[in-house]
Design a protein around this motif. Sequence first.
Motif, mmCIF file in Angstrom:
data_model
loop_
_atom_site.group_PDB
_atom_site.id
_atom_site.type_symbol
_atom_site.label_atom_id
_atom_site.label_comp_id
_atom_site.label_asym_id
_atom_site.label_seq_id
_atom_site.Cartn_x
_atom_site.Cartn_y
_atom_site.Cartn_z
ATOM 1 N N ILE A 12 0.842 -1.188 0.000
ATOM 2 C CA ILE A 12 0.000 0.000 0.000
ATOM 3 C C ILE A 12 0.884 1.246 0.000
ATOM 4 N N LYS A 13 0.649 2.096 -0.961
ATOM 5 C CA LYS A 13 1.347 3.372 -1.030
ATOM 6 C C LYS A 13 0.492 4.496 -0.449
ATOM 7 N N LYS A 14 -0.825 4.309 -0.563
ATOM 8 C CA LYS A 14 -1.739 5.366 -0.136
ATOM 9 C C LYS A 14 -3.062 4.712 0.273
ATOM 10 N N ALA A 15 -3.595 5.090 1.442
ATOM 11 C CA ALA A 15 -4.848 4.495 1.940
ATOM 12 C C ALA A 15 -5.661 5.562 2.663
ATOM 13 N N PRO A 16 -6.204 6.530 1.909
ATOM 14 C CA PRO A 16 -6.875 7.667 2.552
ATOM 15 C C PRO A 16 -8.081 7.299 3.417
ATOM 16 N N GLU A 17 -8.877 6.302 2.995
ATOM 17 C CA GLU A 17 -10.051 5.956 3.796
ATOM 18 C C GLU A 17 -9.646 5.279 5.098
ATOM 19 N N LEU A 18 -8.670 4.391 5.045
ATOM 20 C CA LEU A 18 -8.189 3.760 6.272
ATOM 21 C C LEU A 18 -7.580 4.808 7.197
ATOM 22 N N ASP A 19 -6.814 5.731 6.630
ATOM 23 C CA ASP A 19 -6.232 6.804 7.440
ATOM 24 C C ASP A 19 -7.329 7.628 8.112
ATOM 25 N N ARG A 20 -8.355 7.960 7.345
ATOM 26 C CA ARG A 20 -9.463 8.749 7.913
ATOM 27 C C ARG A 20 -10.083 8.028 9.098
ATOM 28 N N ARG A 21 -10.289 6.739 8.953
ATOM 29 C CA ARG A 21 -10.929 5.982 10.020
ATOM 30 C C ARG A 21 -10.084 5.978 11.292
ATOM 31 N N ILE A 22 -8.796 5.711 11.124
ATOM 32 C CA ILE A 22 -7.914 5.637 12.293
ATOM 33 C C ILE A 22 -7.761 7.002 12.953
ATOM 34 N N GLU A 23 -7.511 8.014 12.146
ATOM 35 C CA GLU A 23 -7.220 9.338 12.691
ATOM 36 C C GLU A 23 -8.435 9.998 13.325
ATOM 37 N N THR A 24 -9.624 9.693 12.827
ATOM 38 C CA THR A 24 -10.839 10.242 13.438
ATOM 39 C C THR A 24 -10.973 9.752 14.869
ATOM 40 N N TYR A 25 -10.701 8.472 15.079
ATOM 41 C CA TYR A 25 -10.789 7.928 16.443
ATOM 42 C C TYR A 25 -9.674 8.489 17.326
ATOM 43 N N LEU A 26 -8.457 8.486 16.815
ATOM 44 C CA LEU A 26 -7.310 8.907 17.630
ATOM 45 C C LEU A 26 -7.403 10.370 18.052
ATOM 46 N N LYS A 27 -8.099 11.177 17.287
ATOM 47 C CA LYS A 27 -8.236 12.594 17.644
ATOM 48 C C LYS A 27 -8.881 12.765 19.011
ATOM 49 N N TYR A 28 -9.804 11.883 19.363
ATOM 50 C CA TYR A 28 -10.528 12.014 20.636
ATOM 51 C C TYR A 28 -10.160 10.914 21.635
ATOM 52 N N TYR A 29 -9.218 10.085 21.278
ATOM 53 C CA TYR A 29 -8.774 9.011 22.168
ATOM 54 C C TYR A 29 -8.075 9.600 23.385
ATOM 55 N N ASP A 30 -8.461 9.140 24.597
ATOM 56 C CA ASP A 30 -7.902 9.713 25.817
ATOM 57 C C ASP A 30 -7.228 8.668 26.704
ATOM 58 N N GLY A 31 -6.827 7.551 26.115
ATOM 59 C CA GLY A 31 -6.159 6.517 26.897
ATOM 60 C C GLY A 31 -7.050 5.343 27.236
ATOM 61 N N TYR A 32 -8.346 5.485 27.007
ATOM 62 C CA TYR A 32 -9.297 4.391 27.216
ATOM 63 C C TYR A 32 -9.859 3.943 25.866
ATOM 64 N N GLY A 33 -10.005 2.618 25.722
ATOM 65 C CA GLY A 33 -10.479 2.100 24.447
ATOM 66 C C GLY A 33 -9.313 1.788 23.529
ATOM 67 N N ALA A 34 -9.603 1.601 22.258
ATOM 68 C CA ALA A 34 -8.558 1.263 21.286
ATOM 69 C C ALA A 34 -9.150 1.310 19.889
ATOM 70 N N ILE A 35 -8.282 1.492 18.909
ATOM 71 C CA ILE A 35 -8.663 1.363 17.502
ATOM 72 C C ILE A 35 -8.053 0.046 17.012
ATOM 73 N N ILE A 36 -8.902 -0.831 16.510
ATOM 74 C CA ILE A 36 -8.488 -2.161 16.064
ATOM 75 C C ILE A 36 -8.711 -2.252 14.561
ATOM 76 N N VAL A 37 -7.698 -2.679 13.821
ATOM 77 C CA VAL A 37 -7.810 -2.835 12.372
ATOM 78 C C VAL A 37 -7.797 -4.325 12.040
ATOM 79 N N GLN A 38 -8.827 -4.736 11.338
ATOM 80 C CA GLN A 38 -9.047 -6.153 11.033
ATOM 81 C C GLN A 38 -8.504 -6.501 9.648
ATOM 82 N N MET A 39 -8.026 -7.739 9.513
ATOM 83 C CA MET A 39 -7.493 -8.190 8.227
ATOM 84 C C MET A 39 -8.111 -9.528 7.828
ATOM 85 N N ASN A 40 -8.466 -9.625 6.542
ATOM 86 C CA ASN A 40 -8.862 -10.910 5.967
ATOM 87 C C ASN A 40 -7.821 -11.310 4.914
ATOM 88 N N VAL A 41 -8.185 -12.229 4.037
ATOM 89 C CA VAL A 41 -7.235 -12.715 3.031
ATOM 90 C C VAL A 41 -6.732 -11.579 2.150
#
Length: 543
Positions: A166-195
Amino acid sequence: MFYWLKNIDSIGTVNRGVPGESSLCTLCLASCKGTCETWTSSLVGRKLLYPRNFGDSTAGGNHITSLSIGYHAIRIQGYAYGARGIADKNPDKCLFTHASVETSFGNTVITKCKMPVMTGALGSTFVAAKYWNSFAVGAALCGIPIVVGENVVGVDKASEIENGKIKKAPELDRRIETYLKYYDGYGAIIVQMNVEDTRNGVAEYVINKYGDKVIIELKWGQGAKDIGGEIQVDSIEYAKFLKDRGYLVDPDPYDPSVQAAFEARAITSFARHSRLGGTDLSTPEEVHASFMKSIDYLRKLGYKRITLKTGAYGMEALAMAIRFSSDAGLDLLTVDGAGGGTGMSPWNMMQHWGIPSLPLHAKTYEYCKVLADRGKKVPDISLAGGFAREDHIFKALALGAPFTKLVCMGRAPMICGFVGSNIEGVFKPDKRAELSGHWTELPPSVTAIGKYPEEIFAGWEEVKKIVGNEEMKVIPYGAIAMYTYMDKLKCGLQQFMAGARKFRISEITRDDLIASNRETAEVTGIPFMTDALDEQARRILTQ
């Protein structure tokens, strides 16, 4: 169109379609104007714990003990004395509001959560993409984990993949960064992988860009289907793009007869499917070797936290998931019972495939105990499969205690995103399309609650206290709706905990449950309601 309606008059809620034991409608539309229990909870919050028209009405339970097996046939045990999980036993301190609902999971790195709840996997479905801001911000504000589901990079037209990297993944980046912006040490962002995600290099991309801020999850399946993930697209050009990306697309958009049928409007959509995993493996031993090799590779990449999601397969696959997770030192195993799901699984597959949640979860406990009794470290467990209410949370935690740390909710939190976005679209008509709002005006089901946002959402002021006045201007209403809904679940869970005299999640045990029919008692090992504590009762009477 006729819909069967279930009216729960005591709390003023209505279901469209035949609701399962989750209390959710079988079909949940983003445009819905109410008013199932989850929909209403996202606005009024903990108020919905109580019957309506207080002061002018009386209300009584209408529970009917069913002969069928399910979470509906499990009841919560209450006690007349004692208090566990709280230092000061003074009645002035043993208030339900003092019951702690915080939990944690993990092997060597511990992840803290403000509630024992996580979202289901929200992947390449268009619903997940459209309402992600609401889901992610809401989960971060609530301090709970959220899962980015499979195929997000693969279906993103703007992503760039060269030579399997992957050279560029704007939608995945958006998903991760949206959560991390308000992350305060509780919870987590989990990225799932299939085949396909594994082939596309999702793990490598995520670790290189985000390091240990993200948990990686391997996926064996889900409770909704045993065929792999899918979405539908209505553009033949997009269907061709997905086929060129390496996906199975049905029907084939390059087939001349299919193209002719599409031109004639006989075919109006294409289904994009993922591949089955493990097709080159023949025995549990081969699965184990392949699994451990995958985990070793992820560890070498730098992942400190790795989780596994499995579906409603049979007992052999369940045992493999538990044992292999133990051998690999995984941080969490999510076990998803049949009938759940957040996407567009084949309808009859949802109806007829796999092991339903309660018997699957009962076996999960049984197999975890087998490992524990042999001195093995049991992976922390999250149970999934049709949960939506606070009683579901308590029952699932108790059924799998002490191994279950979280309850995974798929469809229910998504309703909050729908409701909030529809309301926000009314107040911000110029952004309605961007918000995927469906309403041009507030329906009576909302105006009966309030006429402006601060009045409509019971959690509005609480969210504003967290983020501040300025940031509140950009918080999605769907996130506020989720916060409001989770506050209702928190309060309801605290009340059940106090009634069971358990003031910490870790104190909840299987003894806090009773079965309302003997079939369910036999399947779960939970005693029938009049058998539970009968020996102690007779001792009191005869001593």
